[in-house]
Write a protein that holds these residues in place. Sequence first.
Motif, mmCIF file in Angstrom:
data_model
loop_
_atom_site.group_PDB
_atom_site.id
_atom_site.type_symbol
_atom_site.label_atom_id
_atom_site.label_comp_id
_atom_site.label_asym_id
_atom_site.label_seq_id
_atom_site.Cartn_x
_atom_site.Cartn_y
_atom_site.Cartn_z
ATOM 1 N N TYR A 58 105.561 -4.745 43.612
ATOM 2 C CA TYR A 58 104.650 -3.620 43.396
ATOM 3 C C TYR A 58 105.130 -2.461 44.274
ATOM 4 N N GLN A 82 105.877 -4.923 38.576
ATOM 5 C CA GLN A 82 104.720 -5.004 37.703
ATOM 6 C C GLN A 82 103.987 -3.674 37.580
ATOM 7 N N ARG A 83 103.695 -3.083 38.701
ATOM 8 C CA ARG A 83 102.979 -1.802 38.695
ATOM 9 C C ARG A 83 103.356 -1.011 39.927
ATOM 10 N N HIS A 102 95.760 8.750 37.050
ATOM 11 C CA HIS A 102 96.373 7.634 36.326
ATOM 12 C C HIS A 102 97.365 8.107 35.263
ATOM 13 N N PRO A 104 100.877 8.190 33.767
ATOM 14 C CA PRO A 104 102.091 7.386 33.928
ATOM 15 C C PRO A 104 103.308 8.264 34.203
ATOM 16 N N SER A 110 104.838 2.031 33.871
ATOM 17 C CA SER A 110 104.045 1.152 34.724
ATOM 18 C C SER A 110 103.744 1.769 36.084
ATOM 19 N N ILE A 111 104.329 2.924 36.368
ATOM 20 C CA ILE A 111 104.128 3.616 37.642
ATOM 21 C C ILE A 111 103.171 4.787 37.418
ATOM 22 N N GLN A 112 102.051 4.773 38.127
ATOM 23 C CA GLN A 112 101.085 5.870 38.046
ATOM 24 C C GLN A 112 101.448 6.932 39.084
#
Length: 477
Positions: A58, A82-83, A102, A104, A110-112
Motif C-alpha cells: 500500500y 493494492q491501493r 478520491h 484516481p 488504484s492510487i487516489q
Amino acid sequence: MHPARKEIIDRLRRDCLRIWHKGVEAVRPQNCILRHVQVQRDVLFVGGREFPLDRNCYIVGFGKAVLGMCDALMNLLGHHVQRGILSVPTGSVFPSRKPSPHTPLPSHPSIQVYEGAAENLPDRASLLAASRIQDFVQGLQASHVCLFLVSGGGSALLPSPKPPVTLEEKTETTRLLSAVGANIREVNTVRKKLSTVKGGRLGGMLRGEGVGFVLSDVVGGGMEAVASGPTVPDEDPPGRAMEVLRKYSLERRVAGSVLEAVGEMGTREGGGRVINVLVGSNRDALEACAKEAEGMGYRAFVLSETLVGEAREVGRGLARLGRFLLEGNGEEARRLGVEYGLDCEGVSRCSESRLALIVGGETTVTVRGDGVGGRNQEMALAFALECEGVEFCNGEMCFMSAGTDGVDGPKGGAAGAVAYPGQVEEARGEGMDPGGFLERNDSYSFYRVFSGGVDQVMTGHTGTNVMDVQVLLLHFA
C-alpha cells in the motif's frame, strides 16, 4: 554591451541552464527509486531488508516529488500494490481543474490523489488529504507493507494540527518563523510539536511494517527534517521548540494554543516499524552538475552542499568570490570561502581557463518589504548589484541560482534567475532601480520585467525537490 562580450555572456547563460538541468535530472524521483530498490521473484529488496510480496503493498505519499516516486514503484511492484493515496501540490496532476476527493491518478487508478497547499502553504484541501491519509494508515492490517513516499513540500501537504491548535494558527506560526529568517530545521522543530502526524507519529500508527522512501530537501540530507519527519522518530530534545521561538522573540506573537503545545514536554515519538531510506539529496544533484560541466570543458568544483545564510549576503559573497578568482587573488578567495563555508582551496589554486563552481543548500530571506520574491532570485539580484561598477578585465562570469522544485518563493512562478556583471547597468538603462527592487524583496518582479524576462528561469514544477543549486561559471580572457 559590446557584441563580443554579449556573445560570451549568452553562452555562459546557456551553459548555466544546461548544467543546472542535468543536476535536476539526476534527482528525478524515478531515477532515485531505481537506484535503491530491487524486485526479484516476488521479493522487495530495499535498505538491506527483504519484504515478501503477495499483493500486500500500500502506498502513501506526500510532497512535491511523490508522483514520480509512485510511478517508479508501481512499475516495479505491479499487481502487488493494492491501493494508495497521495497528497501533491495544486496543479501537479490537474493543471486546469481542482480534483474532487478520491480522484484516481490517471496512470494508476488504484492510487487516489489529492491536490492542495496552493502557494506552498497548508490549506483546507491539504488538511482533508492529511485526514484521509491518517484514516488510510490506521486501516492497514499487520500483514500489509506500507510504502511511504516522503519529499520536500510534505509539511504543507500533510497538515494535521494538534488540538486545540488550528490550521490558521499553525500556518501563521510557520509564516512568522520564515519571515524572521529561521532555517528549515528550526521551522520543522516547531512544526513537529504542533502536529499529530509529524515527528514519527504517522509511522507509529502502523500495525504492520513500513518503508519510508525519503527524497531530502534539507541541508545535510537528514531524513528527520524532511516534511517534518512523519515516519522518523523525533530526536529533538525537550524544550528545543521553545528555544527556537525565544531565539526569534516570537513567544508573544504566536497564538496561545501554539505556545501551550510547544511548551508540552511529552515523550519522544517513535516511527513504528518503519525503516527509512534516503533515496536522493542535494549532493546527488551537485555531483551530476559537476560531471556535466566537466564534460562541457569546464574544470568543476563542488564548493558546498550545505549553503545557508541570508540570500542577499550569500549572493554578494559569491560575486566577490568570482571577482577574486578572475583577478587571480587566491588568498582572498580562500578567506571568503572560510567566511561562507565554501571549500575554495582547490579552485583558488586552479589555472584552468574555464571554471564551474557548484554550490547547493538553502538560504533564507528576512522579509523587509512587500514585494514578490524568492531566495534564489534575491540571491541573483544581490550578486548583480555587487558587480555594479566593477571592471572585469581578466574575463567574464555568469551566475545562476534556482530551486530544484521549479518554485522560488510562495507566490512566484519562477525557479530562479541568472545574473552577471553589467546586468544592473542594463536595467538602469531601461529605467529600473534594481536596488529598490531588492530592498522591497521584489526580485521576482525585477526579473519578470528586466529585458523581457530573459534572465528569469521558468520551469514549472519539476517533480522533484532537493533544495537549491547555484552555478557560477568563470571564463578567463
